[in-house]
Design a protein around this motif. Structure first.
Motif, short mmCIF file in Angstrom:
data_model
loop_
_atom_site.label_atom_id
_atom_site.label_comp_id
_atom_site.label_asym_id
_atom_site.label_seq_id
_atom_site.Cartn_x
_atom_site.Cartn_y
_atom_site.Cartn_z
N SER A 128 0.83 -1.21 0.00
CA SER A 128 0.00 0.00 0.00
C SER A 128 0.86 1.26 0.00
N ALA A 129 2.00 1.22 0.70
CA ALA A 129 2.91 2.37 0.70
C ALA A 129 3.52 2.59 -0.68
N ALA A 130 3.89 1.51 -1.36
CA ALA A 130 4.45 1.62 -2.71
C ALA A 130 3.41 2.19 -3.67
N ALA A 131 2.17 1.73 -3.56
CA ALA A 131 1.09 2.27 -4.41
C ALA A 131 0.88 3.74 -4.11
N GLY A 132 0.96 4.09 -2.83
CA GLY A 132 0.78 5.48 -2.43
C GLY A 132 1.87 6.39 -2.96
N ALA A 133 3.11 5.92 -2.95
CA ALA A 133 4.23 6.73 -3.44
C ALA A 133 4.08 7.02 -4.93
N MET A 134 3.73 6.02 -5.70
CA MET A 134 3.56 6.20 -7.14
C MET A 134 2.38 7.14 -7.43
N THR A 135 1.32 7.01 -6.66
CA THR A 135 0.15 7.87 -6.84
C THR A 135 0.48 9.32 -6.50
N THR A 136 1.23 9.52 -5.42
CA THR A 136 1.61 10.86 -4.98
C THR A 136 2.44 11.59 -6.02
N LEU A 137 3.37 10.89 -6.64
CA LEU A 137 4.21 11.51 -7.67
C LEU A 137 3.37 11.98 -8.86
N CYS A 138 2.28 11.28 -9.11
CA CYS A 138 1.40 11.65 -10.23
C CYS A 138 0.47 12.82 -9.88
#
Length: 304
Positions: A128-138
């Protein structure tokens, strides 16, 4: 996870983000106003300040109501929905992308396990943290524009709307301007990590029975309250850094200035309206997502 499952996760997350944002945007606006309030908190011993905060806590809900009335008085219903467009765009896109990536990463991680095994709490945290990091960059530029628009007041409106704010920031501050607050924002992906870890563990503890809308709402609210309490100071730091013409330029520097001028409790300004927002917000989001996904999966199965 099949392409169809990915599409269902994205569409369900998109709809969940839209529904939640429209329903609860005024509370998000009030929370942001509180977060950038730089009023000085009286100094004294940590115990004295803690007692002062406890004495004021009983008036926090009343303060939230009074603030909403003030905003409404100054700008009407429109004032309570300042920044709604970027909030809807950001929330819908964020949840759509987030759920898609989360389900994808979770499926990939599960494929490496032996039959019958389930992901550990720490694996849920990591995916979930990895998904969150990628989403945040977008999506960070959208959230920055949202914060700027929410902080505008009648007579002090440098931005005419979402597009004007976006292009103005890009022209005056460059691409880096659209990524102000990205460090605390990336740190805040731990919020989603903790939430999904708690959510998945709680959901598993309920066994194999079919969960109801009430179940999803309770699980979403409880898991979010735990995660938000742990990570809230970073939200305050991010909001300070994303203000128009902000003098806060670094994450550690912002932490230091807030603590120096307002004490440790300055890092928790707006906590009450935040909890009033995120608990029902998460309840609505997870309930909408889970039920929409279930309905879409059932429809997809019946058509195949």
């Amino acid at each position: 996870m099949s392409k169809n499952d990915g599409g269902i996760a994205f569409a369900s997350g998109l709809f969940a983000g839209f529904t939640t944002t429209v329903a609860l945007h005024p509370l998000d606006l009030i929370k942001t106003r509180f977060q950038v309030d730089e009023g000085t908190i009286k100094h004294g011993s940590l115990l004295d300040r803690f007692r002062a905060r406890l004495d004021g806590a009983s008036r926090a809900v009343e303060s939230t109501i009074l603030t909403s009335r003030k905003i409404h008085r100054e700008g009407g219903l429109r004032g309570l929905y300042r920044g709604l467009v970027p909030a809807v765009v950001g929330s819908s896109a964020s949840w759509g992308i987030y759920f898609f990536l989360y389900e994808k990463l979770k499926s990939t991680a599960s494929a490496s396990l032996e039959n019958g095994e389930r992901l550990s709490a720490w694996q849920y945290l990591g995916t979930s943290a990895a998904a969150g990091a990628m989403t945040t960059l977008c999506t960070n530029p959208v959230w920055l524009v949202k914060t700027r628009l929410e902080l505008q007041t009648p007579g002090n409106e440098p931005y005419r709307g979402f597009t004007h704010a976006f292009t103005t920031i890009l022209r005056e501050e460059g691409l880096a301007g659209l990524y102000r607050g990205i460090v605390p924002a990336l740190i805040l992906v731990s919020n989603g990590g903790f939430q999904f870890m708690v959510y998945e563990e709680l959901k598993h503890s309920l066994g194999d029975r079919t969960l109801t809308a009430v179940d999803y709402m309770l699980l979403g609210a409880l898991s979010k309250s735990v995660a938000s309490t742990i990570t809230y100071p970073y939200q305050v730091v991010k909001s300070r850094m994303q203000q128009h013409r902000s003098t806060y330029t670094s994450t550690l520097g912002t932490f230091s200035r807030i603590i120096e001028s307002q004490g440790v409790f300055g890092l928790y300004r707006g906590m009450v309206p935040n909890l009033l927002r995120v608990m029902p917000s998460s309840a609505i989001t997870f309930c909408t997502y889970e039920l929409t996904k279930r309905a879409m999966q059932e429809r997809s199965s019946s058509e195949s």
